[in-house]
Design an enzyme around this catalytic site. Structure first.
Site, PDB file in Angstrom:
ATOM      1  N   GLN A 100       0.796  -1.120  -0.049  1.00 38.10           N
ATOM      2  CA  GLN A 100      -0.008  -0.024  -0.029  1.00 38.10           C
ATOM      3  C   GLN A 100       0.649   1.240   0.048  1.00 38.10           C
ATOM      4  OE1 GLN A 100      -2.744   0.133   3.380  1.00 38.10           O
ATOM      5  NE2 GLN A 100      -3.215   2.150   2.812  1.00 38.10           N
ATOM      6  N   CYS A 106      -6.674   0.696   2.529  1.00 35.76           N
ATOM      7  CA  CYS A 106      -6.428  -0.687   2.607  1.00 35.76           C
ATOM      8  C   CYS A 106      -7.196  -1.531   2.263  1.00 35.76           C
ATOM      9  CB  CYS A 106      -6.033  -0.689   4.072  1.00 35.76           C
ATOM     10  SG  CYS A 106      -7.349  -0.242   5.293  1.00 35.76           S
ATOM     11  N   HIS A 259      -8.310  -0.909  10.298  1.00 33.25           N
ATOM     12  CA  HIS A 259      -7.722  -1.387   9.054  1.00 33.25           C
ATOM     13  C   HIS A 259      -8.248  -2.574   8.613  1.00 33.25           C
ATOM     14  CE1 HIS A 259      -4.166  -1.488   6.786  1.00 33.25           C
ATOM     15  NE2 HIS A 259      -3.733  -2.426   7.398  1.00 33.25           N
ATOM     16  N   ASN A 283      -1.837  -8.191   6.022  1.00 29.70           N
ATOM     17  CA  ASN A 283      -1.959  -6.806   6.156  1.00 29.70           C
ATOM     18  C   ASN A 283      -1.560  -6.095   4.860  1.00 29.70           C
ATOM     19  OD1 ASN A 283      -1.422  -3.960   6.781  1.00 29.70           O
ATOM     20  ND2 ASN A 283      -0.513  -4.343   8.740  1.00 29.70           N
ATOM     21  N   TRP A 285      -0.135  -3.419   3.967  1.00 29.68           N
ATOM     22  CA  TRP A 285       0.974  -3.001   4.063  1.00 29.68           C
ATOM     23  C   TRP A 285       2.166  -3.695   3.471  1.00 29.68           C
ATOM     24  CZ3 TRP A 285       0.611   0.051   9.570  1.00 29.68           C
ATOM     25  CH2 TRP A 285      -0.367   1.115   9.357  1.00 29.68           C
TER      26      TRP A 285
END
Length: 690
Positions: A100, A106, A259, A283, A285
């Protein structure tokens, strides 16, 4: 055909009720850009595509908080300027090699990573044969499911980078792979800007990628068999996502508040002291992982046999991790399931499903009746859809319950997705007996006497809400509504089952015709069909003969006489292709409206004088679904009334047809429901036409 389309010179089609309804207030449409035509033109001219509809400047970024996250020296570069060997897609890059960027999306990335588990769906959204070498012209094509249809979106490949040449937004762990970055740009274009990706729900992206149906389970109220549900949907073609509790910080346990995560797998393992249920998450990220039990460095893994440990544990800082099912339910607030085939949470596997889709709208004063409990007097005005559930077995006598999935999705009229204000909406379900069967809308009396089979527990402020029912074969009524009356929006109703039939009851107007009028219309329909067999199109003279020879049973003893001027005016309103005639489809639409006008005129003509005064005119218009102010009604009484400012039925018909056209024109042309901007040619066309 809508007036907006007419003003823009599009070819008209048959003017019938359903066509008008679906063209009303359509969502913002992407500018038409044919990928093959653009590609051929760029290759022929030996130039790289530059997309003027989503340019490489700040207008495509947006105007909100995202601007504060941008580097001071942001530039737009093509992949060929960023890497010596850029590739569009590579299987060597790994399924989850996405990271990301500075956009707070997200939810989008969590859905995208779930999509990578389904190669056939991914290749529909992302045509993978595109490249930076063969037929490269700086443009790329993507497809999204957008309010009921697959929409192609073309973008150029100029991407925002910082002064070091690093992508600011979504990137791949393999620095020369760019499919995901360009997909994010295409989705930003569809949504209005990169800024419009800042806030969202993973369920929205699931639907836009697949056209599937989502269900959201609040984990605090999760059913006792949630693990069994996860097992079933994981074994089928389902996309799974989840959301943590609200907030904006990284917790000590490694989870991120507020998130979205992707669920990438589930597993039941055997420990020394019994079974353990695990959930694998990622995740978006690409880093920052769970630190509790069953995390990468947890000692819990020593409880497994070496084979299972080797198979499941991957000690990498890649954002993907395991946690116990118990911890998952405690630390996450919601679970989102997107089913590509709508056997959502049902036991029936390997059976084909069918889908029905219908567009509708809630209109203030007409079809926006609010919920049943608090607004029983207006609830009946809501759009009504008859659902006939047929036996899925060959044996017609079978009474087995059928799984039926109902999805209600609100449509946006704004170019920017973050400017769409979702209303609290829900769906009621009624059982209909033979007394009420038919294609006309059910009256207020039905809802006063009938208890619904299903009442929504709460009205959810989401783009889409869905329900699963287990119904016996029979006839039902679906009533989608907003929580409060007079709230306006458009919607798409989708119904999935193994075997069913769905159609909207009655017209778009809130007025319900009495049964005798419906019977009369059906009888006269045969007459009209015979009439148009001889004359495929009728002119004003023939229209005048038809109208003046009709028996207006619900008017006073003074039968109306339609003048030639009135007939010419009526024909002009219906004749969108300027032929001077109307077809049978256009005349059927007119005749349905005339029957409604007759009923509301008769109801407001309390003294049976054959005329309406200004106050009665306003009440009659509102009964037919049009809200007018006192000032407008006074002006209309002067314009269409006699010397005493009283309006007869002939002028009432002409007035109602014109005001409905003007109402629809405004809704098609406005962007904010407050005003419109017209070119001079459009203004002249509208004033002369209406």
């Amino acid at each position: 055909m809508s007036l907006c389309s007419f003003l823009k010179g599009k070819s008209p089609g048959p003017h019938h009720t359903s066509f008008r309804r679906e063209s009303f207030g359509r969502p913002y449409q992407q500018p038409h850009q044919d990928y093959e035509t653009l590609l051929e033109r760029c290759l022929r001219n030996n130039c790289l595509f530059e997309d003027d509809s989503f340019p490489a400047d700040m207008s495509s970024i947006g105007k909100g908080p995202l601007l504060q996250k941008l580097p001071p020296t942001m530039q737009w570069k093509r992949p060929t300027e960023l890497h010596d060997n850029p590739v569009f897609y590579s299987t060597k890059a790994g399924r989850l090699g996405l990271c990301q960027g500075v956009v707070g999306n997200c939810w989008f990335l969590a859905a995208l990573e779930a999509l990578t588990f389904h190669w056939d769906i991914l290749t529909r959204v992302v045509p993978l044969k595109q490249s930076f070498t063969k037929k490269y012209a700086g443009l790329f094509l993507f497809q999204f499911w957008h309010f009921g249809e697959w929409v192609p979106v073309v973008v150029d490949d100029r991407l925002p980078v910082n002064e070091a040449g690093q992508l600011i937004f979504l990137s791949s762990t393999c620095k020369n792979v760019f499919w995901a970055s360009l997909l994010e740009k295409a989705y930003a274009k569809l949504s209005g800007s990169y800024e419009d990706l800042q806030i969202g729900h993973v369920s929205e992206a699931f639907v836009d990628f697949t056209g599937g149906v989502t269900a959201t389970i609040q984990l605090a109220k999760a059913p006792s068999d949630l693990w069994d549900i996860l097992v079933r949907v994981s074994s089928r073609r389902s996309l799974l996502g989840c959301q943590t509790h609200s907030g904006e910080r990284v917790l000590d346990n490694g989870l991120v508040d507020g998130h979205a995560y992707t669920i990438t797998g589930i597993r039941k393992v055997t420990c020394h002291n019994g079974p353990e249920y695990l959930v694998r998450l990622r995740n978006p990220w690409g880093k920052v992982e769970w630190k509790g039990d069953w995390s990468d460095r947890s000692k819990k893994w020593d409880l497994l046999n070496p084979k299972e440990k080797i198979l499941l544990l991957r000690n990498d800082e890649d954002g993907e991790f395991w946690m116990s099912f118990h911890d998952f339910k405690f630390h996450f607030v919601s679970l989102v399931i997107c089913q590509l085939t709508p056997d959502l949470m049902s036991q029936e596997g390997g059976k084909k499903w069918m889908c029905s889709l219908s567009a509708g709208r809630w209109v203030r004063g007409s079809t926006a009746g609010g919920r049943l409990r608090h607004y029983r007097d207006t609830f009946w005005m809501n759009p009504q859809f008859q659902l006939t559930v047929l036996s899925a077995d060959e044996d017609k006598r079978s009474s087995n319950l059928c799984s039926v999935l109902v999805s209600l999705m609100q449509k946006s009229k704004s170019r920017h997705r973050n400017q769409m204000h979702h209303l609290p909406v829900g769906t009621f379900l009624f059982r209909v007996n033979k007394l009420w069967e038919g294609n006309h809308r059910l009256p207020q009396e039905f809802f006063q006497k009938t208890t619904p089979l299903f009442v929504p527990r709460d009205f959810q402020t989401q783009r889409e809400v869905s329900y699963e029912f287990f119904l016996e074969p029979g006839t039902y009524l679906i009533v989608p509504c907003t929580s409060e009356p007079w709230q306006e929006s458009e919607f798409i109703l989708r119904v999935f089952s193994r075997k069913h039939a769905l159609y909207e009851m009655g017209s778009n107007c809130s007025f319900v015709l009495p049964k005798e009028i419906v019977d009369r219309y059906e009888g006269e329909e045969k007459f009209f069909t015979k009439l148009f067999e001889k004359n495929p199109e009728i002119d004003a003279i023939q229209l005048q003969k038809i109208l003046n020879n009709m028996t207006w049973t619900h008017l006073s003893s003074l039968q109306p006489t339609f003048s030639m001027d009135a007939c010419l005016g009526i024909l002009a309103l219906l004749d969108l292709n300027a032929t001077g005639t109307v077809s049978i489809q256009e005349f059927r639409c007119l005749w349905k409206r005339l029957l409604i006008y007759q009923e509301v005129f008769h109801k407001q003509d309390k003294y049976k004088s054959g005329f309406l005064e200004s106050g009665q005119l306003r009440a009659a218009a509102q009964e037919a679904g049009i809200l007018l102010s006192d000032e407008v009604c006074n002006l209309m009484a002067i314009r269409y009334g006699n010397s005493n400012r009283k309006i007869g039925f002939e002028n009432f018909v002409y007035f109602m047809l014109r005001v409905e056209n003007v109402e629809e024109a405004f809704r098609n042309l406005t962007q904010d429901d407050k005003g419109i901007y017209l070119l001079k040619s459009e203004w002249l066309m509208m004033t002369l036409y209406c």
